[in-house]
Design an enzyme around this catalytic site. Structure first.
Site, PDB file in Angstrom:
ATOM      1  N   ARG A  65      -7.799  13.879   9.370  1.00  0.00           N
ATOM      2  CA  ARG A  65      -9.175  14.365   9.319  1.00  0.00           C
ATOM      3  C   ARG A  65      -9.288  15.526   8.334  1.00  0.00           C
ATOM      4  O   ARG A  65     -10.235  15.591   7.539  1.00  0.00           O
ATOM      5  CB  ARG A  65      -9.650  14.784  10.711  1.00  0.00           C
ATOM      6  CG  ARG A  65      -9.884  13.600  11.641  1.00  0.00           C
ATOM      7  CD  ARG A  65     -10.000  14.022  13.102  1.00  0.00           C
ATOM      8  NE  ARG A  65     -11.102  14.960  13.335  1.00  0.00           N
ATOM      9  CZ  ARG A  65     -11.310  15.579  14.494  1.00  0.00           C
ATOM     10  NH1 ARG A  65     -10.488  15.366  15.527  1.00  0.00           N
ATOM     11  NH2 ARG A  65     -12.325  16.401  14.638  1.00  0.00           N
ATOM     12  N   CYS A  83     -11.689  24.076  14.209  1.00  0.00           N
ATOM     13  CA  CYS A  83     -11.245  22.724  14.591  1.00  0.00           C
ATOM     14  C   CYS A  83     -12.462  21.819  14.483  1.00  0.00           C
ATOM     15  O   CYS A  83     -13.284  21.989  13.592  1.00  0.00           O
ATOM     16  CB  CYS A  83     -10.642  22.721  15.992  1.00  0.00           C
ATOM     17  SG  CYS A  83     -11.760  23.307  17.291  1.00  0.00           S
TER      18      CYS A  83
END
Length: 281
Positions: A179, A238
């Site tokens: 990601r 995050c």
């Protein structure tokens, strides 16, 4: 494991009837697990005396972003209703993957609780030791809780943009490498791929073993290997502010100063076309 912020199942079993101890179940479904009913899982079996700390319900629902810190007074009312007392030693646990307990630990500390520990190994570790569970809700008398918010614990998107542009702080991204490197889509729809320019990738799962943090030597090696310096301010991020707390917990265990959490995280940054991303497409 690193023990600074942790207690073991044997210790908790020995102290479970201590009136100065309160136990908090902070298990949470991760993205992709939307079909889980975590509240029902809690009712089906939890550590005796534990109240359910629902991170989703305890977030700011006036914000379009997931898991944002609520207003201090809102959090205080919720804690009092749960029966949580801020002057007691609070023991937080999750299902045993160290996914969500650090977020609850960070929230409680950010709102002024001084004594907060995490149960190493979580619920899975408790069950591995053949310790008993309790079913149903835990009803406690109203707690004493007056939230004292620490504004130094959290940063906003403008702070992160400045840090990225001026290199005034290191930005650590706890998401998986695929990601971070824009190789796969985000689990939440509508978000761009990539990362905040200049960010360093320290996937939270690399810091964890069997629901506990790795040893301090191992943690040092991981952070140093990713280019992290302990002498410069750090911002942790995050996907939605949950697993960034795992990185923050690891840095706290290493006594690293000046670490703050970007609560909006990629859910905010990745949704805004006016903010820069790497790698460029």
């Amino acid at each position: 494991m690193s023990t600074t912020w942790f207690v073991g199942a044997d210790w908790l079993a020995e102290h479970i009837d201590d009136p100065e101890i309160q136990i908090i179940d902070a298990r949470m479904a991760s993205p992709g697990q939307e079909d889980r009913n975590v509240a029902q899982e809690y009712l089906n079996g939890h550590i005796p005396g534990a109240v359910f700390f629902d991170i989703e319900a305890l977030s700011d629902h006036t914000s379009p972003l997931p898991h944002m810190l609520p207003r201090p007074e809102t959090f205080a009312v919720a804690m009092r209703e749960l029966g949580v007392n801020q002057d007691k030693h609070l023991i937080v646990y999750d299902e045993g993957n160290l996914f969500s307990a650090p977020r609850a630990w960070w929230m409680l500390r950010t709102f002024g609780v001084e004594k907060v520990s995490i149960l190493g190994g979580g619920l899975a570790g408790w069950q591995r030791d053949d310790l008993l569970l309790e079913e149903g809700a835990v009803e406690l008398p109203e707690g004493e809780f007056n939230a004292a918010f620490n504004p130094e614990a959290v940063v906003k998107v403008t702070d992160v943009l400045l840090a990225s542009h001026e290199n005034t702080a290191q930005i650590i991204d706890a998401r998986p490498a695929a990601r971070f490197n824009a190789e796969v889509d985000e689990p939440r729809p509508g978000l761009r791929r990539g990362h905040i320019p200049g960010a360093l990738n320290v996937p939270w799962t690399e810091l964890v073993r069997e629901g506990e943090l790795k040893t301090t030597d191992e943690l040092d090696a991981i952070f140093f290997g990713r280019g992290v310096s302990y002498d410069k301010p750090i911002i942790v991020s995050c996907g939605s502010g949950v697993t960034a707390a795992v990185v923050l917990l690891a840095l706290a265990t290493l006594d690293v100063p000046n670490v703050k959490l970007y609560d909006g995280a990629w859910s905010e940054w990745g949704a805004r076309a006016d903010l820069p991303v790497e790698p460029l497409k």
